[in-house]
Every structure is written in structure tokens, then in C-alpha cells.
Design a protein around this motif. Structure first.
Motif, PDB file in Angstrom:
ATOM      1  N   THR A  31       0.856  -1.201   0.000  1.00  0.00           N
ATOM      2  CA  THR A  31       0.000   0.000   0.000  1.00  0.00           C
ATOM      3  C   THR A  31       0.887   1.245   0.000  1.00  0.00           C
ATOM      4  O   THR A  31       0.646   2.206  -0.735  1.00  0.00           O
ATOM      5  N   PHE A  32       1.930   1.195   0.829  1.00  0.00           N
ATOM      6  CA  PHE A  32       2.874   2.315   0.877  1.00  0.00           C
ATOM      7  C   PHE A  32       3.511   2.524  -0.495  1.00  0.00           C
ATOM      8  O   PHE A  32       3.586   3.657  -1.003  1.00  0.00           O
ATOM      9  N   THR A  33       3.924   1.430  -1.132  1.00  0.00           N
ATOM     10  CA  THR A  33       4.577   1.538  -2.445  1.00  0.00           C
ATOM     11  C   THR A  33       3.615   2.135  -3.479  1.00  0.00           C
ATOM     12  O   THR A  33       4.005   2.997  -4.264  1.00  0.00           O
ATOM     13  N   ALA A  34       2.344   1.690  -3.438  1.00  0.00           N
ATOM     14  CA  ALA A  34       1.369   2.205  -4.412  1.00  0.00           C
ATOM     15  C   ALA A  34       1.104   3.692  -4.169  1.00  0.00           C
ATOM     16  O   ALA A  34       1.043   4.501  -5.108  1.00  0.00           O
ATOM     17  N   LEU A  35       0.991   4.064  -2.886  1.00  0.00           N
ATOM     18  CA  LEU A  35       0.712   5.465  -2.545  1.00  0.00           C
ATOM     19  C   LEU A  35       1.904   6.344  -2.911  1.00  0.00           C
ATOM     20  O   LEU A  35       1.759   7.414  -3.518  1.00  0.00           O
TER      21      LEU A  35
END
Ligand SMILES: C[S@@+](CC[C@H](N)C(=O)[O-])C[C@H]1O[C@@H](n2cnc3c(N)ncnc32)[C@H](O)[C@@H]1O
Length: 297
Positions: A31-35
Motif C-alpha cells: 500500500t505504501f509503495t502504491a501510494l
């Protein structure tokens, strides 16, 4: 999940009916990577791995507001067609660091007044166009206006100035446009300037009209190539304390467009802790005892 569209109703007036803060799980790595990648594509700002906590804390307030129960749901929402558009401005406000204050980098202002302006005037300029890129709440732009009125105008009565402040975050631009500040912003101002260039009411310091009318503020994303192409014909650009948030690739893109936005013979200032080393070799470096200016020859 309560959808974001349902959540912000007139009934709750943006105030959460219940607190989700304690229930929200830490942001998962994917999720962090996508954000991070979404933010980078939009703004050029790159969140290093060790800044995950910062994103979590900034976004968690928004989760509460929208009554969304997980970072995963939120990221799914902002990557959706409607979410992308609706959350854009919020994200800009949430992820940016807007620290600034009046007379922040005094040596730069001194070089501006004592060296750059005389050089521009000697080159035949009768109107100086200055851009405070990444202006945040406008302290830098208003400082320049005050210096112009106090020091430059008396020496060059027929010289005029236009100061444009731009930022990606709509919230800070609203403050900038009002010209209203609190104690924190004015902590570095001399009593002389404070008395002459502000009116005070209940702890709110408002910049006087004479200075405010030299400045205008616009929304601008420095990473937006098309909008940046329209920013041209500037004599001096202050782009301070923003390059640090970009990665190498975005720094190169932004600095190259700042270069294009300057007139020949114009000048660029960047932040005290920033450098153009490895970013651009197009400028001539002017070393002063306490600051560096970059000249477009
Ligand atoms: C730390 S403040 C610097 C303010 C001022 N220039 C100074 O030096 O005091 C950084 C500002 O850069 C803005 N910013 C970050 N990314 C940006 C971008 N891609 N385009 C325009 N402004 C951006 C932020 O919103 C924030 O207000």
C-alpha cells in the motif's frame, strides 16, 4: 468500508461520528509503495522508505474524516477514477511540509537588494519580475515586497516589481492570499519592519496593502511540465527548500524548467541546504560570503 463519497455528508459536517484512529492498522508495504508511486507521479515528491510513518500520520487524519477504515481502502479510493480527482487537493495539502517564515534566508535577500537589482537595473530593466516558486504561505514573497518598498524603491523610484508566489498546496495559498500571519511566521522580523508593514489584531498580523498589492499567488505544481512551460520571463526565481523533497530525476526536470522560465541575465536562488551539483550545469555559480546565486548567462 464506508465509501468516501458517503462519508463527508452535510450532517457530519466533515467531523467524524466516531474515532477510527485506534482501529487503523499500520500501512502495509504494498500500500505504501502504491501510494508513494501515485504521489511521485503527481508531484515529483519521493517518500523514502523511512518516511512511511510520516505518510501514515498525515493520511490517518483523512481516514478519520472520511470514515474509511484502512489505508488499503483509502489507496484503492484515490487510485479510482473519481477518487483521483476528488482527493488531489487534499493530498497536496496533506503530504507537503510548508515550513517557512519571514526573512528566512537573509543573505539571499541582501544579495537580491544590493547586487542583483543594481545589475538588472544597469542592464536596462524598468520592471523586475520575481517568482517565489513553492511559496507556501507567502512569507518569502511578502518579505521581497517589503524589501522592495523599504530599500529598493527609494533608490530606483521609477522601478516597478511584480512578485508571483506559487505552490502546489491549495491550503497554504489561501493563507498567502489573505496575508494574515501568526507569531510563528513573524519571529525573525525586526520590530521596525513589523511596525511598518503589518497591522495587528488579536495576535493576527496582516501585511499592509502597499506590500500585498505587489504580490499575487497562483496554484502551480512544479512537476507539471505543461504549466511550467507557461512560467516565463522572470528576472529572479526563489525556489527554496522544495528540491529536497524531489528525487534526482524530478530535480533535473524542475530545475531545467526554472532555467527556461528565467530571462537571459536572470538569477535563481535555492535553499541553503540544497545544491545544483549533478542537477544542472547550465547556470553560472555566483559565490557570496553567505549564500550562492545561480545566473542564467
Ligand atoms: C518547506 S516549504 C518552503 C517555503 C519557502 N520556499 C521557504 O523556503 O521558506 C516547501 C513548499 O513546497 C511546496 N511544494 C512541494 N512540492 C511541490 C510541487 N511539486 N510544486 C509546487 N510546490 C511544491 C509545498 O507545498 C511547500 O509549501
Amino acid at each position: 468500508m464506508i465509501s468516501a463519497q458517503q462519508a463527508a455528508t452535510p450532517q457530519n459536517n466533515g467531523v467524524p461520528a466516531f474515532s477510527l484512529a485506534s482501529k487503523v492498522q499500520a500501512m502495509a508495504e504494498p500500500t505504501f509503495t502504491a501510494l508513494r508511486s501515485h504521489i511521485y507521479t503527481m508531484t515529483g515528491i519521493y517518500f523514502q522508505d523511512n518516511k512511511k510513518y510520516l505518510l501514515e500520520s498525515r493520511i490517518s487524519k483523512r481516514l478519520q474524516m472520511l470514515q474509511i477504515e484502512s489505508y488499503e481502502d483509502y489507496v484503492r479510493y484515490i487510485l479510482s477514477v473519481s477518487g483521483k480527482e476528488k482527493e488531489r487537493e487534499f493530498l497536496f495539502d496533506a503530504i507537503t511540509i510548508n515550513e517557512t517564515y519571514f526573512f528566512r534566508n537573509e543573505p539571499q535577500f541582501e544579495i537580491f537588494e544590493k547586487t542583483l537589482i543594481p545589475e538588472l537595473v544597469a542592464a536596462g530593466k524598468t520592471k523586475i519580475r520575481v517568482w517565489s516558486a513553492a511559496s507556501s504561505t507567502g512569507e518569502e514573497a511578502h518579505t521581497l515586497a517589503m524589501i522592495f518598498l523599504e530599500k529598493i524603491k527609494p533608490k530606483y523610484p521609477s522601478l516597478s516589481i511584480e512578485i508571483v508566489g506559487t505552490d502546489i498546496a491549495p491550503g497554504v495559498l489561501r493563507t498567502a492570499a489573505k496575508g494574515e500571519y501568526r507569531q510563528y511566521s513573524i519571529r525573525n522580523i525586526s520590530p521596525y519592519y513589523l511596525k511598518k508593514y503589518f497591522t495587528e489584531n488579536n495576535g493576527v498580523f496582516t501585511v499592509v496593502d502597499a506590500a500585498r498589492k505587489l504580490v499575487r499567488f497562483e496554484h502551480l505544481n512544479l512537476f507539471d511540465k505543461n504549466r511550467m512551460r507557461l512560467m516565463s520571463n522572470f528576472d529572479v526565481v526563489f525556489c527554496c527548500n522544495v528540491l529536497i523533497y524531489f528525487d534526482q530525476k524530478s530535480k533535473i526536470q524542475v530545475v531545467s524548467q526554472l532555467y527556461d522560465g528565467l530571462n537571459k541575465g536572470g538569477f535563481l536562488f535555492i535553499g541553503y541546504a540544497e545544491s545544483l551539483h549533478g542537477i544542472s550545469s547550465a547556470f553560472k555559480i555566483l559565490n557570496f560570503p553567505k549564500a550562492i546565486a545561480y545566473k542564467k548567462e
